[in-house]
Motif scaffolding. Structure first.
Motif, PDB file in Angstrom:
ATOM      1  N   ASP A 180     -13.183   6.777   2.248  1.00 44.29           N
ATOM      2  CA  ASP A 180     -12.244   6.146   1.327  1.00 44.29           C
ATOM      3  C   ASP A 180     -11.019   7.017   1.071  1.00 44.29           C
ATOM      4  OD1 ASP A 180     -13.522   3.725   1.064  1.00 44.29           O
ATOM      5  OD2 ASP A 180     -14.693   4.345  -0.673  1.00 44.29           O
ATOM      6  N   PHE A 181     -11.195   8.334   1.114  1.00 43.96           N
ATOM      7  CA  PHE A 181     -10.043   9.226   0.955  1.00 43.96           C
ATOM      8  C   PHE A 181      -9.046   9.007   2.094  1.00 43.96           C
ATOM      9  CE2 PHE A 181      -7.838  13.207   1.909  1.00 43.96           C
ATOM     10  CZ  PHE A 181      -7.184  13.415   0.699  1.00 43.96           C
ATOM     11  N   LEU A 182      -9.550   8.923   3.314  1.00 46.15           N
ATOM     12  CA  LEU A 182      -8.663   8.690   4.461  1.00 46.15           C
ATOM     13  C   LEU A 182      -7.994   7.320   4.372  1.00 46.15           C
ATOM     14  CD1 LEU A 182     -10.823  10.259   7.310  1.00 46.15           C
ATOM     15  CD2 LEU A 182      -8.769  11.206   6.239  1.00 46.15           C
ATOM     16  N   THR A 183      -8.724   6.330   3.917  1.00 39.99           N
ATOM     17  CA  THR A 183      -8.144   5.001   3.739  1.00 39.99           C
ATOM     18  C   THR A 183      -7.081   5.030   2.640  1.00 39.99           C
ATOM     19  OG1 THR A 183     -10.251   4.020   4.400  1.00 39.99           O
ATOM     20  CG2 THR A 183      -8.663   2.578   3.312  1.00 39.99           C
ATOM     21  N   ALA A 184      -7.359   5.745   1.549  1.00 39.50           N
ATOM     22  CA  ALA A 184      -6.390   5.853   0.454  1.00 39.50           C
ATOM     23  C   ALA A 184      -5.116   6.554   0.926  1.00 39.50           C
ATOM     24  CB  ALA A 184      -7.006   6.596  -0.728  1.00 39.50           C
ATOM     25  N   VAL A 185      -5.255   7.558   1.778  1.00 31.24           N
ATOM     26  CA  VAL A 185      -4.073   8.239   2.337  1.00 31.24           C
ATOM     27  C   VAL A 185      -3.256   7.244   3.161  1.00 31.24           C
ATOM     28  CG1 VAL A 185      -3.314   9.993   4.000  1.00 31.24           C
ATOM     29  CG2 VAL A 185      -5.043  10.567   2.286  1.00 31.24           C
ATOM     30  N   ALA A 186      -3.929   6.427   3.948  1.00 31.25           N
ATOM     31  CA  ALA A 186      -3.220   5.429   4.755  1.00 31.25           C
ATOM     32  C   ALA A 186      -2.504   4.412   3.862  1.00 31.25           C
ATOM     33  CB  ALA A 186      -4.193   4.716   5.692  1.00 31.25           C
ATOM     34  N   VAL A 187      -3.167   3.953   2.807  1.00 27.04           N
ATOM     35  CA  VAL A 187      -2.543   3.010   1.866  1.00 27.04           C
ATOM     36  C   VAL A 187      -1.330   3.669   1.216  1.00 27.04           C
ATOM     37  CG1 VAL A 187      -2.872   1.787  -0.329  1.00 27.04           C
ATOM     38  CG2 VAL A 187      -4.640   1.680   1.432  1.00 27.04           C
ATOM     39  N   TYR A 188      -1.471   4.928   0.818  1.00 26.99           N
ATOM     40  CA  TYR A 188      -0.374   5.668   0.200  1.00 26.99           C
ATOM     41  C   TYR A 188       0.811   5.767   1.161  1.00 26.99           C
ATOM     42  CZ  TYR A 188       2.071   9.342  -2.335  1.00 26.99           C
ATOM     43  OH  TYR A 188       3.022  10.066  -3.016  1.00 26.99           O
ATOM     44  N   MET A 189       0.537   6.038   2.416  1.00 31.37           N
ATOM     45  CA  MET A 189       1.608   6.178   3.414  1.00 31.37           C
ATOM     46  C   MET A 189       2.327   4.848   3.655  1.00 31.37           C
ATOM     47  SD  MET A 189      -0.254   8.830   6.037  1.00 31.37           S
ATOM     48  CE  MET A 189       1.017   8.753   7.269  1.00 31.37           C
ATOM     49  N   VAL A 190       1.584   3.773   3.766  1.00 33.83           N
ATOM     50  CA  VAL A 190       2.205   2.457   3.963  1.00 33.83           C
ATOM     51  C   VAL A 190       3.034   2.082   2.735  1.00 33.83           C
ATOM     52  CG1 VAL A 190       1.745  -0.010   4.243  1.00 33.83           C
ATOM     53  CG2 VAL A 190       0.513   1.648   5.647  1.00 33.83           C
ATOM     54  N   ALA A 191       2.483   2.320   1.548  1.00 32.68           N
ATOM     55  CA  ALA A 191       3.239   2.048   0.320  1.00 32.68           C
ATOM     56  C   ALA A 191       4.497   2.902   0.275  1.00 32.68           C
ATOM     57  CB  ALA A 191       2.369   2.302  -0.910  1.00 32.68           C
ATOM     58  N   GLY A 192       4.394   4.155   0.730  1.00 30.37           N
ATOM     59  CA  GLY A 192       5.556   5.043   0.779  1.00 30.37           C
ATOM     60  C   GLY A 192       6.616   4.528   1.728  1.00 30.37           C
ATOM     61  N   LEU A 193       6.190   4.029   2.865  1.00 23.28           N
ATOM     62  CA  LEU A 193       7.136   3.458   3.821  1.00 23.28           C
ATOM     63  C   LEU A 193       7.864   2.269   3.208  1.00 23.28           C
ATOM     64  CD1 LEU A 193       8.324   3.116   6.719  1.00 23.28           C
ATOM     65  CD2 LEU A 193       6.355   1.644   7.174  1.00 23.28           C
ATOM     66  N   ILE A 194       7.109   1.390   2.587  1.00 27.31           N
ATOM     67  CA  ILE A 194       7.705   0.206   1.969  1.00 27.31           C
ATOM     68  C   ILE A 194       8.655   0.616   0.837  1.00 27.31           C
ATOM     69  CG2 ILE A 194       7.204  -1.866   0.595  1.00 27.31           C
ATOM     70  CD1 ILE A 194       4.587  -2.085   2.303  1.00 27.31           C
ATOM     71  N   SER A 195       8.220   1.564   0.005  1.00 28.12           N
ATOM     72  CA  SER A 195       9.072   1.978  -1.119  1.00 28.12           C
ATOM     73  C   SER A 195      10.359   2.619  -0.622  1.00 28.12           C
ATOM     74  CB  SER A 195       8.323   2.920  -2.059  1.00 28.12           C
ATOM     75  OG  SER A 195       8.014   4.144  -1.425  1.00 28.12           O
ATOM     76  N   PHE A 196      10.272   3.398   0.428  1.00 26.58           N
ATOM     77  CA  PHE A 196      11.501   4.028   0.924  1.00 26.58           C
ATOM     78  C   PHE A 196      12.402   3.004   1.619  1.00 26.58           C
ATOM     79  CE2 PHE A 196      14.261   7.097   3.064  1.00 26.58           C
ATOM     80  CZ  PHE A 196      14.542   7.911   1.968  1.00 26.58           C
ATOM     81  N   CYS A 197      11.824   2.011   2.251  1.00 28.17           N
ATOM     82  CA  CYS A 197      12.640   0.925   2.826  1.00 28.17           C
ATOM     83  C   CYS A 197      13.380   0.176   1.718  1.00 28.17           C
ATOM     84  CB  CYS A 197      11.773  -0.032   3.637  1.00 28.17           C
ATOM     85  SG  CYS A 197      11.222   0.645   5.214  1.00 28.17           S
ATOM     86  N   ILE A 198      12.712  -0.051   0.600  1.00 24.46           N
ATOM     87  CA  ILE A 198      13.372  -0.683  -0.550  1.00 24.46           C
ATOM     88  C   ILE A 198      14.481   0.229  -1.072  1.00 24.46           C
ATOM     89  CG2 ILE A 198      13.041  -1.446  -2.945  1.00 24.46           C
ATOM     90  CD1 ILE A 198      10.192  -2.350  -2.062  1.00 24.46           C
TER      91      ILE A 198
END
Length: 167
Positions: free
Chosen positions: A24-42
């Motif tokens: 779950d930690f690795l999955t949470a890191v992946a979710v964090y990274m995708v959210a980071g990508l989306i937030s920076f695109c915004i």
């Protein structure tokens, strides 16, 4: 319909919980990274629309890194999506991706699924997995810090139940 009594399953021990935590930690890191990508695109979009002043900075990342407001908004956005990931899975099926792999299920002590409110309450005492250390000292009840705080439990599902439910 659902004749499985989840109250009959044993509580999960420390080692299985920690193995699940690694998934779950690795999955949470992946979710964090995708959210980071989306937030920076915004953030880039807002810059192109003229809502963000570059000031003396040449690169947009420098603007973000040197602004408490922008950094806070982006990090809060990212953490929101990680929290949403856990709460949504816990309330929907009682299992995150890691919990499915290790056949664990979080539930109320009567065997029912936890609510979204209970899921949110579980987040803080989970302490990035450190709340599970309490299970080492509570070998009889096998309750973590977050279990005690929210009157929940994590149970080990038999293989037959996991396969039958396809969870």
């Amino acid at each position: 319909m659902n004749s499985i009594n989840y109250n009959d399953f044993p509580r999960a021990g420390f080692r299985r919980r920690m193995a699940c935590w690694m998934y779950d930690f690795l999955t949470a890191v992946a979710v964090y990274m995708v959210a980071g990508l989306i937030s920076f695109c915004i953030f880039i979009l807002f810059n192109h629309l003229g809502f963000i002043d570059m000031g003396e900075y040449e690169h947009l990342i420098d603007v973000q890194e040197n602004s408490f407001l922008y950094s806070s908004l982006i990090y809060l956005w990212n953490f929101f999506w990680v929290a949403f990931f856990f709460v949504w899975f816990w309330a929907r099926s009682g299992q995150t991706i890691g919990m499915k792999a290790w056949r664990l299920r979080v539930q109320n002590q009567d065997g029912s699924l936890i609510s979204k409110t209970t899921g949110i309450k579980r987040l803080l005492p989970t302490l990035i997995g450190l709340g599970n250390l309490a299970v080492i000292f509570d070998r009889k009840n096998k309750l973590s810090l977050q279990d005690r705080f929210t009157q929940t439990e994590v149970v080990l599902l038999p293989i037959e139940v996991s396969r039958a439910k396809n969870i």
